[in-house]
Design a protein around this motif. Structure first.
Motif, PDB file in Angstrom:
ATOM      1  N   PHE A   1       0.791  -1.234   0.000  1.00 28.00           N
ATOM      2  CA  PHE A   1       0.000   0.000   0.000  1.00 28.00           C
ATOM      3  C   PHE A   1       0.823   1.283   0.000  1.00 28.00           C
ATOM      4  O   PHE A   1       0.356   2.302  -0.455  1.00 28.00           O
ATOM      5  CB  PHE A   1      -0.935   0.029   1.209  1.00 28.00           C
ATOM      6  N   SER A   2       2.029   1.244   0.550  1.00 30.48           N
ATOM      7  CA  SER A   2       2.692   2.521   0.771  1.00 30.48           C
ATOM      8  C   SER A   2       3.961   2.638  -0.059  1.00 30.48           C
ATOM      9  O   SER A   2       4.479   1.660  -0.577  1.00 30.48           O
ATOM     10  CB  SER A   2       3.034   2.662   2.250  1.00 30.48           C
ATOM     11  N   ALA A   3       4.443   3.867  -0.159  1.00 31.39           N
ATOM     12  CA  ALA A   3       5.680   4.116  -0.874  1.00 31.39           C
ATOM     13  C   ALA A   3       6.591   4.955   0.016  1.00 31.39           C
ATOM     14  O   ALA A   3       6.125   5.665   0.901  1.00 31.39           O
ATOM     15  CB  ALA A   3       5.397   4.839  -2.177  1.00 31.39           C
ATOM     16  N   PHE A   4       7.874   4.868  -0.247  1.00 30.42           N
ATOM     17  CA  PHE A   4       8.835   5.683   0.489  1.00 30.42           C
ATOM     18  C   PHE A   4       8.952   7.035  -0.209  1.00 30.42           C
ATOM     19  O   PHE A   4       9.107   7.112  -1.424  1.00 30.42           O
ATOM     20  CB  PHE A   4      10.196   4.957   0.509  1.00 30.42           C
ATOM     21  N   ILE A   5       8.816   8.113   0.577  1.00 34.09           N
ATOM     22  CA  ILE A   5       8.919   9.443  -0.038  1.00 34.09           C
ATOM     23  C   ILE A   5      10.356   9.935   0.113  1.00 34.09           C
ATOM     24  O   ILE A   5      10.876  10.047   1.218  1.00 34.09           O
ATOM     25  CB  ILE A   5       7.969  10.447   0.651  1.00 34.09           C
ATOM     26  N   ASP A   6      10.949  10.203  -1.009  1.00 32.23           N
ATOM     27  CA  ASP A   6      12.319  10.710  -1.001  1.00 32.23           C
ATOM     28  C   ASP A   6      12.348  12.115  -0.377  1.00 32.23           C
ATOM     29  O   ASP A   6      11.701  13.026  -0.888  1.00 32.23           O
ATOM     30  CB  ASP A   6      12.828  10.763  -2.459  1.00 32.23           C
ATOM     31  N   PRO A   7      13.086  12.305   0.737  1.00 35.89           N
ATOM     32  CA  PRO A   7      13.053  13.614   1.417  1.00 35.89           C
ATOM     33  C   PRO A   7      13.602  14.737   0.538  1.00 35.89           C
ATOM     34  O   PRO A   7      13.169  15.877   0.663  1.00 35.89           O
ATOM     35  CB  PRO A   7      13.935  13.392   2.646  1.00 35.89           C
ATOM     36  N   ALA A   8      14.537  14.440  -0.359  1.00 32.95           N
ATOM     37  CA  ALA A   8      15.128  15.499  -1.171  1.00 32.95           C
ATOM     38  C   ALA A   8      14.168  15.960  -2.271  1.00 32.95           C
ATOM     39  O   ALA A   8      13.887  17.156  -2.391  1.00 32.95           O
ATOM     40  CB  ALA A   8      16.436  14.993  -1.800  1.00 32.95           C
ATOM     41  N   THR A   9      13.641  15.018  -3.045  1.00 36.66           N
ATOM     42  CA  THR A   9      12.812  15.410  -4.187  1.00 36.66           C
ATOM     43  C   THR A   9      11.331  15.448  -3.852  1.00 36.66           C
ATOM     44  O   THR A   9      10.528  15.963  -4.623  1.00 36.66           O
ATOM     45  CB  THR A   9      13.012  14.417  -5.344  1.00 36.66           C
ATOM     46  N   ARG A  10      10.942  14.878  -2.709  1.00 36.90           N
ATOM     47  CA  ARG A  10       9.542  14.771  -2.287  1.00 36.90           C
ATOM     48  C   ARG A  10       8.723  13.928  -3.258  1.00 36.90           C
ATOM     49  O   ARG A  10       7.506  14.068  -3.353  1.00 36.90           O
ATOM     50  CB  ARG A  10       8.897  16.148  -2.126  1.00 36.90           C
ATOM     51  N   LEU A  11       9.402  13.106  -4.062  1.00 41.09           N
ATOM     52  CA  LEU A  11       8.692  12.213  -4.968  1.00 41.09           C
ATOM     53  C   LEU A  11       8.661  10.817  -4.345  1.00 41.09           C
ATOM     54  O   LEU A  11       9.568  10.446  -3.606  1.00 41.09           O
ATOM     55  CB  LEU A  11       9.414  12.144  -6.322  1.00 41.09           C
ATOM     56  N   PRO A  12       7.606  10.039  -4.648  1.00 39.01           N
ATOM     57  CA  PRO A  12       7.556   8.686  -4.086  1.00 39.01           C
ATOM     58  C   PRO A  12       8.593   7.789  -4.741  1.00 39.01           C
ATOM     59  O   PRO A  12       8.795   7.827  -5.953  1.00 39.01           O
ATOM     60  CB  PRO A  12       6.138   8.223  -4.407  1.00 39.01           C
ATOM     61  N   MET A  13       9.295   7.027  -3.924  1.00 43.71           N
ATOM     62  CA  MET A  13      10.218   6.020  -4.426  1.00 43.71           C
ATOM     63  C   MET A  13       9.586   4.668  -4.138  1.00 43.71           C
ATOM     64  O   MET A  13       9.368   4.326  -2.989  1.00 43.71           O
ATOM     65  CB  MET A  13      11.564   6.103  -3.687  1.00 43.71           C
ATOM     66  N   TYR A  14       9.266   3.927  -5.183  1.00 43.43           N
ATOM     67  CA  TYR A  14       8.593   2.646  -4.957  1.00 43.43           C
ATOM     68  C   TYR A  14       9.580   1.498  -4.828  1.00 43.43           C
ATOM     69  O   TYR A  14       9.396   0.611  -4.023  1.00 43.43           O
ATOM     70  CB  TYR A  14       7.652   2.349  -6.119  1.00 43.43           C
ATOM     71  N   TRP A  15      10.576   1.510  -5.649  1.00 43.68           N
ATOM     72  CA  TRP A  15      11.414   0.305  -5.784  1.00 43.68           C
ATOM     73  C   TRP A  15      12.841   0.774  -5.934  1.00 43.68           C
ATOM     74  O   TRP A  15      13.252   1.187  -7.000  1.00 43.68           O
ATOM     75  CB  TRP A  15      10.961  -0.471  -7.012  1.00 43.68           C
TER      76      TRP A  15
END
Lengths: 252, 363
Positions: free
Chosen positions: B94-108
């Motif tokens: 269900f969830s994704a990791f949010i990259d703190p630098a770009t604020r974009l979701p990192m899935y894999w």
């Protein structure tokens, strides 16, 4: 009101098998006419020629003239138009299993785009009353499926379905042969009542049934019509020796 | 998978009836009074009880082996995915990791050890759904033509050809897709879609390769067409002829007869056929891997690159960089395994409901 049927030199084939040979017949309006004869004699093929169901089989062929009222059905009309005017009840009850009782009866009308709900309700009620099924199903018209009824009820449902499109002629191909005696007698009572409004042609294996319901009876043998006369005469004083042999049980 | 192990009971050998009746007339010839060669041969044979028992157990073993294989696969998938399961739990799906630098979701992100199944779930669902959207109307059309309209001479060859499509290895479909389908989409279809339907944002021109969800959907549609159409044909053929006659006798045209007399009665089985096709589409690996684009991202556009559960396993398993990476792939495999088994079981039950005899009754 029903109309008479006039059949002139009707021939029918299944592939190379000449199943009906030169049939001439006048079926009176608003009466029940029975067709009897041994299995395979062509009586079912004959009624299937009266609503052009015979030709739905790709190897089947028909020649000759059939006039229903003043309509020459093989010349002046398409099968679809004829079948709207000539209802048919089959040997085995074949209600639509995925439809409710109501939708089964209304199927013919809905098919042709009839959508007046109030009129539809009335027609369904009248058809079910005419087929003597109304009292048994009125409480779950839209709840129960056509297949949930007993065999005899299913056959009366099929009769109601055929009556709902208000046909001029009702063809019945051994309508009671798959039913128990009680259901059979209900169907026979029904034919008795319906024949004042419709022209009924009934194919039957059961000679007593023919004697009970029909004014006139035709005897078929090997694709030919041997004798056609008043039912009373056929069963008491047939003019053909073969008819006499058949009704006295010497063959068939 | 439920292995249906038939209960085999072999009755004990019945006592043999006495050979030759005692009351029978005595043969006149004294030579025949002796036990004949055939009788003595048959009498010398035992009742083969041991061999029969052995045969019984051998067959039971064969039947159980199917069940055993399924259980072993499931156990292995569960055990090997433990690491990912303990680290991510349900959040894996269900969830994704949010990259703190770009604020974009990192899935894999195998390098940093972030794994989420979301883009693969999305890719699998979207490509399968697209495939169904294209394959179902076509397959039903094929089935209707073959059962109701096709001249008898053509019926056999056409049905045979449709089913032959199912026998082509999926890598061949993949090759064809790479060399024919993808260029076709890139040059002609995609520009048209972008021009006509670009405003829906389902089709945009970010991806010039021609690969992506749409390419995967089209190739999947071709691959699942045979199974859906042949099963639909089967359930349509199972509708009794009397139903067709009933509708015709009411004054129906051919199309009305097919709609009311055939499709309506067969609909539960057709749903089953479609779900079975879905099962195939969900698990299809090779052809999809070759055309879906293989990037673990979620895009609204059907023309964008994506990745499916099966394709990511095929792509990354051999070169998985860490135990966690392997374990995450295993967990994806487990999810795919469970979903396809449920989907297939459901489909089989629905098809069976129609073809076992009478049309399914609705009470």
């Amino acid at each position: 009101m029903g109309v008479g049927i006039e059949v002139v030199s009707l021939n029918a084939w299944y592939g190379t098998n000449h199943t009906l040979q030169d049939i001439h017949l006048n079926i009176p309006a608003n009466h029940a006419t029975a067709l009897i004869g041994p299995s395979g004699c062509g009586k079912s093929t004959f009624v299937r020629c009266l609503n052009r169901m015979h030709e739905t089989n790709p190897i089947a062929r028909v020649t000759g003239t059939v006039r229903i009222g003043d309509l020459d059905i093989y010349k002046d009309a398409k099968p679809v138009e004829i079948r709207r005017r000539v209802g048919m009840v089959f040997q085995r009850p074949n209600p639509f299993p995925t439809m409710s009782i109501y939708d089964n009866v209304a199927a013919g009308l809905k098919l042709n785009g009839y959508s007046n709900r109030r009129a539809l309700d009335e027609i369904v009620e009248r058809s079910l009353k005419n087929s003597a099924l109304w009292d048994e199903v009125k409480d779950d018209l839209k709840k129960k499926s056509g297949a949930s009824l007993s065999g005899g009820q299913q056959q009366r449902l099929c009769i109601a379905r055929a009556l709902a499109v208000d046909p001029e002629v009702l063809l019945m191909d051994e309508p009671a042969s798959a039913l128990d005696p009680v259901s059979t007698s209900k169907i026979e009572d029904l034919i008795f009542q319906l024949k004042s409004q419709y022209t009924i042609v009934i194919v039957t294996h059961n000679m007593q049934q023919a004697a009970r319901v029909a004014e006139k009876t035709g005897f078929f043998l090997n694709g030919r019509m041997v004798e056609f006369d008043l039912t009373h005469k056929i069963f008491t004083n047939p003019s053909d020796k073969r008819t006499e042999d058949y009704i006295t049980g010497r063959f068939g | 998978m439920i292995a249906n192990v038939p209960e085999i009971r072999i009755s004990q050998a019945q006592p043999q009836p006495e050979l030759g009746s005692p009351e029978g007339p005595r043969p006149a010839d004294p030579a025949l009074a002796e036990v004949s060669a055939v009788r003595s041969f048959l009498l010398s044979r035992g009742n083969s009880a041991i061999a029969d028992r052995g045969f019984q157990w051998l067959m039971v073993l064969c039947a159980l082996s199917i069940f055993g294989i399924v259980v072993l696969i499931a156990v292995e998938l569960v055990l090997r995915s433990q690491l990912a399961w303990s680290k991510f739990g349900f959040g894996f799906f269900f969830s994704a990791f949010i990259d703190p630098a770009t604020r974009l979701p990192m899935y894999w992100d195998p390098v940093n050890g972030h794994f989420s199944a979301l883009p693969f779930l999305y890719g699998t669902l979207v490509s399968s759904f697209l495939a169904l959207l294209m394959a179902v109307p076509l397959a039903i059309g094929v089935a209707v033509f073959l059962t109701e309209m096709c001249p008898r001479v053509l019926r056999g060859p056409l049905a045979f050809l449709t089913e032959l499509l199912a026998a082509i290895p999926s890598v061949i479909y993949g090759l064809w897709a790479v060399f024919v389908l993808v260029p076709l989409l890139r040059e002609h279809v995609n520009p048209l879609l972008i021009r006509l339907l670009g405003w829906t944002s389902l089709f945009n021109d970010d991806n010039p390769t021609g690969l992506g969800f749409l390419a995967a959907g089209v190739i999947l549609a071709i691959m699942i067409l045979p199974i859906i159409s042949s099963l639909t044909r089967e359930v349509m053929t199972a509708v009794p002829h009397s139903q067709r006659e009933a509708v015709l006798a009411l004054g129906a045209t051919r199309w009305e007869m097919i709609r009311m007399g055939v499709l309506r009665n067969a609909r539960i089985g057709i749903v089953g056929a479609v779900i079975l096709g879905l099962g195939r589409a969900l698990g299809e690996t090779m052809a999809v891997t070759m055309v879906i684009g293989n990037s673990p991202e979620i895009h609204r556009s059907m023309l964008a690159n994506g990745s499916s559960m099966a394709s990511v396993i095929a792509n990354e398993f051999a070169e998985a960089s860490s135990d966690l990476h392997t374990s995450a792939l295993m967990e994806l495999g487990l999810a795919l395994f469970v979903v396809t088994i449920i989907v297939n079981a459901l489909a089989r039950v629905l098809v069976w409901a129609v073809t076992r005899g009478a049309p399914a009754q609705v009470h």
